[in-house]
Design a protein around this motif. Structure first.
Motif, PDB file in Angstrom:
ATOM      1  N   GLU A  10      33.090  61.006  77.838  1.00  0.00           N
ATOM      2  CA  GLU A  10      33.072  61.508  76.468  1.00  0.00           C
ATOM      3  C   GLU A  10      31.851  60.999  75.721  1.00  0.00           C
ATOM      4  O   GLU A  10      31.339  59.926  76.018  1.00  0.00           O
ATOM      5  N   HIS A  11      31.437  61.759  74.727  1.00  0.00           N
ATOM      6  CA  HIS A  11      30.339  61.333  73.871  1.00  0.00           C
ATOM      7  C   HIS A  11      30.856  60.304  72.877  1.00  0.00           C
ATOM      8  O   HIS A  11      31.979  60.390  72.406  1.00  0.00           O
ATOM      9  N   ARG A  12      30.051  59.313  72.562  1.00  0.00           N
ATOM     10  CA  ARG A  12      30.368  58.316  71.551  1.00  0.00           C
ATOM     11  C   ARG A  12      29.429  58.529  70.369  1.00  0.00           C
ATOM     12  O   ARG A  12      28.349  59.093  70.515  1.00  0.00           O
ATOM     13  N   LEU A  18      23.812  52.785  68.784  1.00  0.00           N
ATOM     14  CA  LEU A  18      22.537  52.195  68.377  1.00  0.00           C
ATOM     15  C   LEU A  18      22.770  50.874  67.641  1.00  0.00           C
ATOM     16  O   LEU A  18      22.019  49.911  67.842  1.00  0.00           O
ATOM     17  N   LYS A  19      23.813  50.805  66.814  1.00  0.00           N
ATOM     18  CA  LYS A  19      24.151  49.546  66.132  1.00  0.00           C
ATOM     19  C   LYS A  19      24.490  48.457  67.147  1.00  0.00           C
ATOM     20  O   LYS A  19      24.094  47.305  66.993  1.00  0.00           O
ATOM     21  N   LYS A  20      25.217  48.824  68.218  1.00  0.00           N
ATOM     22  CA  LYS A  20      25.550  47.851  69.265  1.00  0.00           C
ATOM     23  C   LYS A  20      24.284  47.351  69.961  1.00  0.00           C
ATOM     24  O   LYS A  20      24.172  46.179  70.292  1.00  0.00           O
ATOM     25  N   ILE A  21      23.334  48.252  70.180  1.00  0.00           N
ATOM     26  CA  ILE A  21      22.068  47.861  70.808  1.00  0.00           C
ATOM     27  C   ILE A  21      21.305  46.904  69.890  1.00  0.00           C
ATOM     28  O   ILE A  21      20.770  45.884  70.341  1.00  0.00           O
ATOM     29  N   ILE A  22      21.273  47.199  68.597  1.00  0.00           N
ATOM     30  CA  ILE A  22      20.597  46.319  67.635  1.00  0.00           C
ATOM     31  C   ILE A  22      21.274  44.954  67.607  1.00  0.00           C
ATOM     32  O   ILE A  22      20.594  43.919  67.642  1.00  0.00           O
ATOM     33  N   LYS A  64      25.097  64.544  70.565  1.00  0.00           N
ATOM     34  CA  LYS A  64      26.407  65.165  70.756  1.00  0.00           C
ATOM     35  C   LYS A  64      26.290  66.651  71.086  1.00  0.00           C
ATOM     36  O   LYS A  64      26.987  67.150  71.960  1.00  0.00           O
ATOM     37  N   ASP A  65      25.403  67.367  70.395  1.00  0.00           N
ATOM     38  CA  ASP A  65      25.301  68.809  70.628  1.00  0.00           C
ATOM     39  C   ASP A  65      24.694  69.147  71.990  1.00  0.00           C
ATOM     40  O   ASP A  65      24.751  70.281  72.432  1.00  0.00           O
ATOM     41  N   LEU A 109      29.798  48.246  78.591  1.00  0.00           N
ATOM     42  CA  LEU A 109      30.874  48.725  79.459  1.00  0.00           C
ATOM     43  C   LEU A 109      32.210  48.058  79.133  1.00  0.00           C
ATOM     44  O   LEU A 109      33.256  48.659  79.353  1.00  0.00           O
ATOM     45  N   SER A 110      32.184  46.846  78.602  1.00  0.00           N
ATOM     46  CA  SER A 110      33.454  46.232  78.201  1.00  0.00           C
ATOM     47  C   SER A 110      34.004  46.934  76.955  1.00  0.00           C
ATOM     48  O   SER A 110      35.211  47.054  76.788  1.00  0.00           O
ATOM     49  N   ASP A 111      33.119  47.424  76.083  1.00  0.00           N
ATOM     50  CA  ASP A 111      33.551  48.184  74.903  1.00  0.00           C
ATOM     51  C   ASP A 111      33.991  49.596  75.264  1.00  0.00           C
ATOM     52  O   ASP A 111      34.866  50.169  74.604  1.00  0.00           O
ATOM     53  N   TYR A 112      33.370  50.172  76.268  1.00  0.00           N
ATOM     54  CA  TYR A 112      33.656  51.551  76.692  1.00  0.00           C
ATOM     55  C   TYR A 112      33.912  51.560  78.204  1.00  0.00           C
ATOM     56  O   TYR A 112      33.041  51.943  78.991  1.00  0.00           O
ATOM     57  N   PRO A 113      35.101  51.145  78.633  1.00  0.00           N
ATOM     58  CA  PRO A 113      35.358  50.963  80.072  1.00  0.00           C
ATOM     59  C   PRO A 113      35.330  52.244  80.911  1.00  0.00           C
ATOM     60  O   PRO A 113      35.263  52.165  82.130  1.00  0.00           O
TER      61      PRO A 113
END
Length: 142
Positions: A10-12, A18-22, A64-65, A109-113
């Protein structure tokens, strides 16, 4: 530069990722490179100089699109489910970069298993559980 790919069912929300990357970059003392200054037209980059080596990791996130409308070559069927290429990770090749990338993979990956990671060959895909249990190739163990 080398690349790794994170695939997802699925798309997140792109801004959330991007906030998680920052957050990851700040926590690990990276310079945050905005989209306008990335080397490969990515959405964001992380840069850190260590001794004579430079760690550079660039992230491109599928909008997303475009996510499930991508050409079928931008997806893979894994265990009977279609995963779509979601985050492209371009990087320099050195041990410090692999170590930093693997810390990032563990966090995302722990946030989005449901997400999996692969290298540019797209032959084998690895989950958070496989990484945690060290059932992965060397480039995911650095």
């Amino acid at each position: 530069m080398r690349n790794k790919i994170i695939v997802s069912l699925e798309h997140r929300d792109k801004e959330q990722v991007l906030k998680k990357i920052i957050e990851f970059g700040k926590k690990n003392k990276f310079e945050i490179i905005p989209k306008e200054k990335t080397l490969s037209l990515g959405d964001m980059g992380l840069n850190k100089g260590i001794d004579n080596d430079n760690i550079y990791i660039e992230f491109s996130i599928t909008d997303k699109d475009e996510f499930k409308t991508q050409h079928i070559s931008n997806s893979s069927v894994i265990n009977g489910k279609r995963y779509y290429f979601y985050i492209w990770v371009d990087h320099t090749k050195n041990v410090e970069t692999y170590h930093s990338m693997n810390k990032f993979f563990n966090e995302i990956l722990s946030d989005y298993p449901d997400m999996l990671v692969t290298d540019e060959t797209c032959k084998n895909f690895y989950s958070f559980e496989q990484i945690k249990n060290k059932q992965v190739p060397e480039w995911l163990l650095a």
